[in-house]
Design a protein around this motif. Structure first.
Motif, PDB file in Angstrom:
ATOM      1  N   MET A 326      34.589  44.573  34.768  1.00 25.71           N
ATOM      2  CA  MET A 326      35.114  44.742  36.123  1.00 25.71           C
ATOM      3  C   MET A 326      36.638  44.858  36.092  1.00 25.71           C
ATOM      4  O   MET A 326      37.212  45.740  36.741  1.00 25.71           O
ATOM      5  CB  MET A 326      34.671  43.564  36.996  1.00 25.71           C
ATOM      6  CG  MET A 326      34.978  43.712  38.461  1.00 25.71           C
ATOM      7  SD  MET A 326      34.250  45.200  39.213  1.00 25.71           S
ATOM      8  CE  MET A 326      32.558  44.689  39.520  1.00 25.71           C
ATOM      9  N   LEU A 327      37.303  43.983  35.337  1.00 24.83           N
ATOM     10  CA  LEU A 327      38.769  44.036  35.278  1.00 24.83           C
ATOM     11  C   LEU A 327      39.228  45.395  34.753  1.00 24.83           C
ATOM     12  O   LEU A 327      40.166  45.997  35.281  1.00 24.83           O
ATOM     13  CB  LEU A 327      39.319  42.920  34.383  1.00 24.83           C
ATOM     14  CG  LEU A 327      39.125  41.478  34.878  1.00 24.83           C
ATOM     15  CD1 LEU A 327      39.681  40.486  33.854  1.00 24.83           C
ATOM     16  CD2 LEU A 327      39.795  41.256  36.238  1.00 24.83           C
ATOM     17  N   GLY A 331      40.998  48.383  36.836  1.00 29.01           N
ATOM     18  CA  GLY A 331      42.412  48.379  36.459  1.00 29.01           C
ATOM     19  C   GLY A 331      43.130  47.140  36.977  1.00 29.01           C
ATOM     20  O   GLY A 331      44.274  47.208  37.427  1.00 29.01           O
ATOM     21  N   LEU A 332      42.458  45.996  36.934  1.00 24.97           N
ATOM     22  CA  LEU A 332      43.061  44.745  37.426  1.00 24.97           C
ATOM     23  C   LEU A 332      43.746  44.046  36.256  1.00 24.97           C
ATOM     24  O   LEU A 332      43.162  43.221  35.560  1.00 24.97           O
ATOM     25  CB  LEU A 332      41.984  43.858  38.044  1.00 24.97           C
ATOM     26  CG  LEU A 332      41.264  44.460  39.262  1.00 24.97           C
ATOM     27  CD1 LEU A 332      40.084  43.589  39.680  1.00 24.97           C
ATOM     28  CD2 LEU A 332      42.243  44.630  40.428  1.00 24.97           C
ATOM     29  N   ASP A 333      45.020  44.396  36.037  1.00 22.08           N
ATOM     30  CA  ASP A 333      45.745  43.833  34.905  1.00 22.08           C
ATOM     31  C   ASP A 333      46.484  42.558  35.316  1.00 22.08           C
ATOM     32  O   ASP A 333      46.306  42.051  36.424  1.00 22.08           O
ATOM     33  CB  ASP A 333      46.699  44.886  34.331  1.00 22.08           C
ATOM     34  CG  ASP A 333      47.696  45.347  35.388  1.00 22.08           C
ATOM     35  OD1 ASP A 333      47.810  44.676  36.447  1.00 22.08           O
ATOM     36  OD2 ASP A 333      48.363  46.374  35.173  1.00 22.08           O
ATOM     37  N   LEU A 376      34.253  36.779  38.882  1.00 24.90           N
ATOM     38  CA  LEU A 376      33.712  37.820  37.990  1.00 24.90           C
ATOM     39  C   LEU A 376      32.284  37.474  37.569  1.00 24.90           C
ATOM     40  O   LEU A 376      31.466  38.363  37.396  1.00 24.90           O
ATOM     41  CB  LEU A 376      34.617  37.960  36.764  1.00 24.90           C
ATOM     42  CG  LEU A 376      36.034  38.471  37.053  1.00 24.90           C
ATOM     43  CD1 LEU A 376      36.931  38.317  35.827  1.00 24.90           C
ATOM     44  CD2 LEU A 376      36.010  39.927  37.518  1.00 24.90           C
ATOM     45  N   ALA A 377      32.002  36.164  37.412  1.00 21.78           N
ATOM     46  CA  ALA A 377      30.625  35.733  37.089  1.00 21.78           C
ATOM     47  C   ALA A 377      29.879  35.518  38.404  1.00 21.78           C
ATOM     48  O   ALA A 377      29.388  34.416  38.691  1.00 21.78           O
ATOM     49  CB  ALA A 377      30.657  34.472  36.238  1.00 21.78           C
ATOM     50  N   TRP A 378      29.753  36.577  39.195  1.00 19.11           N
ATOM     51  CA  TRP A 378      29.156  36.500  40.537  1.00 19.11           C
ATOM     52  C   TRP A 378      27.693  36.074  40.486  1.00 19.11           C
ATOM     53  O   TRP A 378      27.139  35.580  41.451  1.00 19.11           O
ATOM     54  CB  TRP A 378      29.301  37.835  41.273  1.00 19.11           C
ATOM     55  CG  TRP A 378      28.908  39.019  40.428  1.00 19.11           C
ATOM     56  CD1 TRP A 378      29.772  39.844  39.759  1.00 19.11           C
ATOM     57  CD2 TRP A 378      27.581  39.485  40.118  1.00 19.11           C
ATOM     58  NE1 TRP A 378      29.064  40.789  39.049  1.00 19.11           N
ATOM     59  CE2 TRP A 378      27.721  40.600  39.250  1.00 19.11           C
ATOM     60  CE3 TRP A 378      26.303  39.074  40.478  1.00 19.11           C
ATOM     61  CZ2 TRP A 378      26.622  41.294  38.752  1.00 19.11           C
ATOM     62  CZ3 TRP A 378      25.203  39.770  39.977  1.00 19.11           C
ATOM     63  CH2 TRP A 378      25.383  40.861  39.124  1.00 19.11           C
ATOM     64  N   ASN A 379      27.055  36.267  39.320  1.00 14.63           N
ATOM     65  CA  ASN A 379      25.649  35.869  39.165  1.00 14.63           C
ATOM     66  C   ASN A 379      25.472  34.361  39.207  1.00 14.63           C
ATOM     67  O   ASN A 379      24.367  33.881  39.400  1.00 14.63           O
ATOM     68  CB  ASN A 379      25.070  36.447  37.865  1.00 14.63           C
ATOM     69  CG  ASN A 379      25.968  36.249  36.655  1.00 14.63           C
ATOM     70  OD1 ASN A 379      27.195  36.353  36.763  1.00 14.63           O
ATOM     71  ND2 ASN A 379      25.404  35.966  35.517  1.00 14.63           N
ATOM     72  N   HIS A 397      40.343  30.260  48.001  1.00 20.75           N
ATOM     73  CA  HIS A 397      39.370  31.256  48.475  1.00 20.75           C
ATOM     74  C   HIS A 397      38.681  31.926  47.294  1.00 20.75           C
ATOM     75  O   HIS A 397      39.277  32.069  46.232  1.00 20.75           O
ATOM     76  CB  HIS A 397      40.079  32.351  49.279  1.00 20.75           C
ATOM     77  CG  HIS A 397      40.783  31.842  50.486  1.00 20.75           C
ATOM     78  ND1 HIS A 397      40.136  31.532  51.656  1.00 20.75           N
ATOM     79  CD2 HIS A 397      42.090  31.573  50.694  1.00 20.75           C
ATOM     80  CE1 HIS A 397      41.006  31.099  52.547  1.00 20.75           C
ATOM     81  NE2 HIS A 397      42.206  31.109  51.988  1.00 20.75           N
ATOM     82  N   PHE A 398      37.439  32.368  47.529  1.00 19.06           N
ATOM     83  CA  PHE A 398      36.717  33.138  46.511  1.00 19.06           C
ATOM     84  C   PHE A 398      36.447  34.562  47.000  1.00 19.06           C
ATOM     85  O   PHE A 398      36.125  34.772  48.178  1.00 19.06           O
ATOM     86  CB  PHE A 398      35.380  32.478  46.170  1.00 19.06           C
ATOM     87  CG  PHE A 398      35.490  31.448  45.080  1.00 19.06           C
ATOM     88  CD1 PHE A 398      35.582  31.844  43.752  1.00 19.06           C
ATOM     89  CD2 PHE A 398      35.512  30.087  45.377  1.00 19.06           C
ATOM     90  CE1 PHE A 398      35.688  30.903  42.734  1.00 19.06           C
ATOM     91  CE2 PHE A 398      35.623  29.141  44.368  1.00 19.06           C
ATOM     92  CZ  PHE A 398      35.714  29.545  43.044  1.00 19.06           C
ATOM     93  N   ILE A 399      36.554  35.507  46.061  1.00 22.18           N
ATOM     94  CA  ILE A 399      36.211  36.916  46.334  1.00 22.18           C
ATOM     95  C   ILE A 399      35.044  37.284  45.419  1.00 22.18           C
ATOM     96  O   ILE A 399      35.069  36.934  44.236  1.00 22.18           O
ATOM     97  CB  ILE A 399      37.394  37.844  45.953  1.00 22.18           C
ATOM     98  CG1 ILE A 399      38.654  37.468  46.721  1.00 22.18           C
ATOM     99  CG2 ILE A 399      37.036  39.314  46.146  1.00 22.18           C
ATOM    100  CD1 ILE A 399      39.918  38.142  46.167  1.00 22.18           C
ATOM    101  N   VAL A 400      34.025  37.972  45.958  1.00 20.72           N
ATOM    102  CA  VAL A 400      33.008  38.540  45.053  1.00 20.72           C
ATOM    103  C   VAL A 400      33.230  40.052  44.968  1.00 20.72           C
ATOM    104  O   VAL A 400      33.592  40.683  45.970  1.00 20.72           O
ATOM    105  CB  VAL A 400      31.551  38.262  45.497  1.00 20.72           C
ATOM    106  CG1 VAL A 400      31.202  36.795  45.355  1.00 20.72           C
ATOM    107  CG2 VAL A 400      31.281  38.758  46.902  1.00 20.72           C
ATOM    108  N   PRO A 401      32.992  40.633  43.788  1.00 17.97           N
ATOM    109  CA  PRO A 401      33.211  42.082  43.639  1.00 17.97           C
ATOM    110  C   PRO A 401      32.031  42.941  44.086  1.00 17.97           C
ATOM    111  O   PRO A 401      32.221  44.054  44.566  1.00 17.97           O
ATOM    112  CB  PRO A 401      33.455  42.247  42.137  1.00 17.97           C
ATOM    113  CG  PRO A 401      32.779  41.073  41.486  1.00 17.97           C
ATOM    114  CD  PRO A 401      32.752  39.958  42.487  1.00 17.97           C
ATOM    115  N   VAL A 402      30.791  42.428  43.892  1.00 17.46           N
ATOM    116  CA  VAL A 402      29.588  43.207  44.219  1.00 17.46           C
ATOM    117  C   VAL A 402      28.639  42.378  45.068  1.00 17.46           C
ATOM    118  O   VAL A 402      28.702  41.154  45.024  1.00 17.46           O
ATOM    119  CB  VAL A 402      28.837  43.667  42.938  1.00 17.46           C
ATOM    120  CG1 VAL A 402      29.667  44.639  42.150  1.00 17.46           C
ATOM    121  CG2 VAL A 402      28.441  42.468  42.064  1.00 17.46           C
TER     122      VAL A 402
END
Ligand code: JHZ
Ligand code: ZN
Length: 409
Positions: A326-327, A331-333, A376-379, A397-402
């Protein structure tokens, strides 16, 4: 159409439907003293086989490079996975009447996270795993383990030594073998006449429906449905008998029951019919996926860039293989995501592949208190967010990508 032949049926009509561009190996965490310019990147393209319905990647990186030289994944760092595995093991002991005369073989037995339950119950086991770190940990935990790749050769060797398995378990490994047919042929040879094979793997239907594109990486050569597994098994004189579904494991996991005899449960028939009706057996099903992936990738970048523009600090949770993907895809550097936390002590102190953020312990979230954490470990969302109650109570705060990028707490 691709020049590469299908990994299962050998068909030459593979239809490519997603190009994820060059990426580093997702578990190849970098040592800070390593030469960063020596990192290896490989093309990553995904295709569908109209002949046997198997979804697969076109690139083949050597299994030694991924699973012997660069593997820090230890299954035992998830309480949810440990509980799921224990339930599976105890269920098999009672359903199959396993005892001191039985043999359970696990392919990709990792650190012994599952087999230790059979050992406790007095059932003889053999673990097989090529990754040195996890295999040594398993032996230390009292789980006999061969540090080797499994295939037809090893299966024949074990049978010649008088070993046949009453139960073979292959969890999250069938996607990881370059020689898929050799692996299945090996299971056929090793399985006792009335034995049972259980195979778990994330379901390609969930991957597509929930846009879990970060689970596509070089370690995963294949992405399975009931229909593709059915055809694969038949080619080797094995039969898919039943299927179970676990919605909350790795984004949606199937457990297939396989044996020497042609028997099918109604549940399995329903899955096969549903896949047919949904179109999983035709290339058309996969053709919109690339646009949806682009939507998630662009949306996530926009979300994180917006937070950074507002002066917020953002970190990430999970130095998982999917995390590295995902990173890199988005392009999440280091300018956007400062660091990554993970409770696997073998990953801490290293750098993420490609984007090179430092991997730290989860306690860092409390001592450092970044404003947002990209999960990143959204599972493992529920498990991880429960552990991070204090970070949340302090205003984190938490963000989920998918399936779509979103602030969830
Ligand atoms: P996790 C793995 O992929 C490995 P990955 C493999 N490639 C595979 O096929 C799939 O699973 C199915 C950490 N963690 O399991 C542990 C915490 O820090 O999603 C892991 O490093 N705290 C064989 O690597 C990472 O997160 C926690 O509370 O994408 C999760 O990695 C928990 C629960 C996990 O898999
Ligand atoms: Zn095929």
């Amino acid at each position: 159409m691709s020049a590469v032949k299908c990994r299962s049926c050998g068909g030459d009509g593979l239809v490519s439907f997603l190009d994820l561009a060059r990426t580093p190996l997702p578990d190849a965490l970098v040592d800070p003293s390593d030469d960063l310019s020596a990192e290896e990147w490989y093309p990553l393209e995904v295709a569908f086989c109209p002949d046997c319905t198997l979804v697969q990647i076109l690139e083949e990186v050597s299994a030694e490079k991924m699973f012997v030289d660069n593997y820090h994944y230890f299954s035992s760092f998830s309480d949810h996975l440990l509980a799921h595995s224990r339930q599976h093991a105890l269920g098999l002991v009672s359903a199959r009447g396993l005892d001191g005369d039985s043999l359970v073989v696990e392919l990709a037995s990792n650190d012994g996270y599952l087999l230790k339950n059979f050992v406790e119950a007095g059932v003889p086991v053999l673990g097989i795993d090529p990754s040195p770190g996890p295999a040594e940990a398993a032996v230390k935990a009292g789980v006999p383990t061969l540090q080797e790749f499994f295939g037809i050769d090893l299966a024949e060797r074990l049978v010649s030594e008088g070993q046949r398995a009453d139960v073979i378990i292959a969890n999250n490994v069938m996607a990881h073998v370059p020689d898929l047919n050799g692996f299945v042929a090996g299971m056929k040879v090793l399985l006792a006449d009335d034995g049972l094979i259980t195979v778990e793997n994330p379901y390609v239907r969930d991957l597509i429906e929930h846009c879990e594109f970060d689970t596509i990486y070089h370690e995963h050569y294949c992405y399975f449905s009931c229909s593709s597994v059915d055809r694969l098994m038949r080619r080797h004189g094995l039969w898919l008998n039943d299927v179970e579904y676990f919605a909350d494991l790795h984004g949606g996991t199937l457990r297939w029951h396989i044996g020497h005899h042609d028997e099918r449960t109604d549940r399995l028939r329903r899955y096969l019919a549903d896949e047919q009706a949904l179109g999983l057996s035709s290339a058309h099903y996969y053709l919109q996926f690339a646009d949806r992936v682009e939507g998630v990738r662009a949306g996530l970048r926009e979300l994180v860039e917006g937070l950074r523009a507002d002066g917020k600090r953002v970190a990430a949770y999970g130095a998982a293989a999917k995390g590295a993907m995902m990173l890199n895809h988005a392009g999440l550097d280091g300018d956007l995501i400062e660091f990554v936390v993970d409770r696997n002590v073998h990953k801490q102190g290293k750098l993420m592949p490609g984007t090179h953020q430092a991997v730290r312990s989860p306690e860092t979230l409390l001592t450092d208190q970044p404003d947002y954490v990209l999960l990143l470990a959204w599972n493992f969302k529920d498990e991880i967010m429960a552990q991070q109650a204090e970070y949340l109570a302090q205003g984190g705060h938490f963000i989920v990508p998918v399936p779509r990028p979103a602030v969830v707490a």
